[in-house]
Design a protein around this motif. Structure first.
Motif, PDB file in Angstrom:
ATOM      1  N   GLY A  58      55.666  11.106  80.106  1.00  0.00           N
ATOM      2  CA  GLY A  58      55.925  10.672  81.482  1.00  0.00           C
ATOM      3  C   GLY A  58      54.738  10.951  82.387  1.00  0.00           C
ATOM      4  N   THR A  61      52.142   8.230  82.627  1.00  0.00           N
ATOM      5  CA  THR A  61      52.453   6.902  83.161  1.00  0.00           C
ATOM      6  C   THR A  61      52.022   6.788  84.615  1.00  0.00           C
ATOM      7  N   ASP A  63      53.526   5.097  86.934  1.00  0.00           N
ATOM      8  CA  ASP A  63      54.670   5.171  87.851  1.00  0.00           C
ATOM      9  C   ASP A  63      55.464   6.463  87.663  1.00  0.00           C
ATOM     10  N   LYS A  65      57.015   8.248  85.205  1.00  0.00           N
ATOM     11  CA  LYS A  65      58.338   8.182  84.581  1.00  0.00           C
ATOM     12  C   LYS A  65      58.835   9.589  84.261  1.00  0.00           C
ATOM     13  N   ASP A  69      63.933   8.579  82.223  1.00  0.00           N
ATOM     14  CA  ASP A  69      63.534   7.154  82.261  1.00  0.00           C
ATOM     15  C   ASP A  69      63.119   6.717  80.863  1.00  0.00           C
ATOM     16  N   ILE A  70      62.335   7.575  80.216  1.00  0.00           N
ATOM     17  CA  ILE A  70      61.820   7.210  78.896  1.00  0.00           C
ATOM     18  C   ILE A  70      62.948   7.232  77.856  1.00  0.00           C
ATOM     19  N   ARG A  74      64.819   2.142  78.204  1.00  0.00           N
ATOM     20  CA  ARG A  74      64.028   1.140  77.499  1.00  0.00           C
ATOM     21  C   ARG A  74      64.953   0.153  76.787  1.00  0.00           C
TER      22      ARG A  74
END
Ligand SMILES: [Fe+2]
Ligand SMILES: [Fe+2]
Lengths: 250, 317
Positions: A58, A61, A63, A65, A69-70, A74
């Motif tokens: 994360g 990234t 943005d 993450k 989120d990860i 997805r």
């Protein structure tokens, strides 16, 4: 570059998460309290490792993450786990053989990653190695116990080996990302592990009076995002809350 | 002259009254042994069956952090079951026999686990209310007369209070969240409140084993006292969450220094005890199925251990 390390972390993190998920399905349903507790422990370790990988990923990234989120947001074809770890808990023999085939690989992978040029990856590998040493002891012991236990357990184990063995090849298959990471000294050398991996597996199987199937064909696809039909159902549960109630704190 | 059993019983009771523990090797009346086998194994079964409603949400937990915490919690309950079965075994009965009693429907477990977990908020509500109610009973049991049971309780209580805080924290997060989350929390409280009060058992007037239990220190407080303590603890916590306890008669009584509360639906209580709760059948089926599916594994493990012993014996000679 950052994106490539991110992709590489998914390859390792997704294996831990999906196998952890499969084991977590068994919590409360094990063949004895002791095995129930032990399998949950392994699941907990794998989710702990998943979080380490995804937190690191994360941070790479643009943005920013989060680990969640990860983990949860997805599409199925963006998950990078091998097909082996998504195979269902058909019976305890399948659970043990799947674990054994994975642990035997996992320990070799982590040993290599402790020497990674990436300090953070090396640190996660170092910490995980202790846990996985225990996982491999546990699964190897059970392979022997069930292989050489009763006629019934032997047969169930042989069936599980015959079914799952063809999924072992993908663990050592080198994708372009893995090749590149190896060349940069960040990732592990998968093809180089092959001899050690199969020597170890065949030795334990022999002790367990089990035989590897005569196969030259290995199933693969998960690492490229082409999964078995099982993954969709795993994700339906795994992602349920995040999909049904997006953008909330839990 | 008194006969020897009577002397032994007097000595035994004297020991308990003096605050000494009874240990497995000590003499004990048959009734004491039987009562403890029943009570401790019921408690063990409750831990194991209790894994199921919460286990139901492990694969759907909303975040990795919550998933890990829930897995660890359910695993703790398995550990509690394990200590308690071991404590029961010190009374001369095997774990297998106890489990068979459970599966045959001859042994009881806490009725609360016969209610379904329908949303994520139920995981919060169970930790907060069900573990909360369990602690009140269990803290009392840390001073019970049977040594192995009392010691198991000390270990268990530490973990239960952690579970309760964790559950309350889930509720707090929901109540500080969106409207949908707050509704989820309210709905869970509405469904779990009354069954949680029923966890303390029938009212004192209806309760059958209280007197002997008091004498042996299995109980130091009555069902109604414990229930009142739970309500008094919990009402202010619900206030902080900003959700409503589903009891219109609930109010603070200045005179007694306790909350007054409404009538418990005892018909529902007895119905669930008798096996007609929403999940009685499902819970027992799940336990039986795990046990039956595991039979070949346990059998293989014991045969393998035997083979290893024989091998070592042959090698040594
Ligand atoms: Fe417990
Ligand atoms: Fe608990």
């Amino acid at each position: 570059m950052q994106d490539k390390i991110y992709q590489y972390l998914l390859l390792t993190g997704d294996n831990a998460m999906i196998l952890g998920h499969r084991l977590s399905e068994l919590c409360g349903h094990g063949p004895s309290l002791e095995t129930d507790i032990a399998l949950t422990n392994i699941s907990l370790d794998l989710f702990g490792q998943t979080r380490n990988y995804f937190q690191l990923a994360g941070a790479l990234t643009t943005d920013n993450k989060s680990e969640d989120d990860i983990a949860f947001l997805r599409m199925a074809h963006d998950y990078r786990n091998v097909l082996l770890v998504e195979q269902p808990n058909k019976d305890f023999a399948h659970v043990i053989v799947r674990q054994f085939l994975f642990d035997s690989f996992h320990i070799l992978l982590l040993k290599e990653l402790t020497n990674s040029n990436d300090q953070q990856i090396a640190a996660i590998a170092q910490k995980s190695l202790k846990e996985v040493t225990y996982h491999l002891d546990f699964s190897s012991e059970w392979v022997k116990r069930l292989g050489a236990g009763t006629e019934e357990s032997h047969q169930k184990m042989q069936d599980a080996i015959d079914f799952l063995y063809p999924y072992s090849g993908e663990l050592l298959e080198e994708t372009p990302i893995e090749l590149e990471m190896k060349e940069m000294g960040i990732g592990a050398d998968l093809p180089a592990m092959k001899t050690n991996y199969y020597n170890h597996i065949h030795q334990v199987l022999e002790e367990a009076t089990l035989v590897p199937p005569e196969t030259s064909w290995f199933q693969s696809g998960g690492k490229k995002g082409i999964h078995s039909e099982h993954l969709g159902f795993i994700l339906a549960e795994l992602q349920y809350m995040q999909r049904a109630y997006p953008n909330m704190n839990w | 002259m008194k006969d020897s059993t009577e002397n032994l019983e007097i000595e035994f009771q004297h020991k308990i009254d003096q605050g000494y523990n009874i240990e497995p090797k000590d003499w004990m009346p048959e009734k004491y042994r039987k009562t403890h086998i029943r009570q401790i194994s019921q408690h063990a079964h409750s831990e194991i069956v209790g894994m199921l409603p919460e286990g139901n949400w492990i694969t759907r937990a909303p975040t990795l952090r919550r998933k890990v915490a829930l897995l660890a919690k359910v695993q703790d309950e398995a550990g509690h079951g394990l200590y308690l079965y071991s404590a029961t075994e010190t009374l001369g009965i095997s774990r297998d026999e106890l489990i068979e009693q459970l599966h045959a429907g001859k042994a009881k477990y806490s009725s609360i686990f016969n209610y379904p977990t329908l949303t994520w908020a139920d995981i919060g509500a169970i930790g907060w209310l069900v573990d909360g109610a369990a602690i009140i009973n269990q803290v009392m049991l840390t001073r019970t007369s049977y040594g192995p049971y009392a010691r198991a309780m000390v270990r268990i209580c530490k973990e239960e209070s952690f579970h309760q805080r964790q559950g309350y924290e889930i509720m707090l997060t929901l109540c500080n969240g969106t409207e949908v989350q707050k509704q989820m929390a309210q709905d869970a409280l509405s469904r779990w409140w009354w069954p949680s009060l029923m966890m303390f058992g029938p009212t004192d007037a209806e309760s059958t084993h209280t007197e002997l239990s008091m004498k042996w220190k299995i109980k130091r407080k009555s069902n109604d006292e414990l229930r009142q303590q739970f309500i008094d603890n919990t009402v202010p916590q619900a206030g902080i969450l900003g959700i409503t306890i589903p009891d219109k008669d609930l109010k603070w009584n200045e005179k007694t220094g306790h909350y007054d509360f409404g009538e418990i639906d005892w018909e529902e209580f007895w119905n669930v005890v008798k096996g007609n709760g929403p999940c009685n059948k499902q819970r027992l089926d799940a336990r039986r199925s795990a046990y039956e599916k595991g039979a070949w594994v346990r059998e293989a493990a014991s045969q393998y251990a035997e083979k290893q012993r024989n091998k070592e014996f042959t090698e040594a000679n």
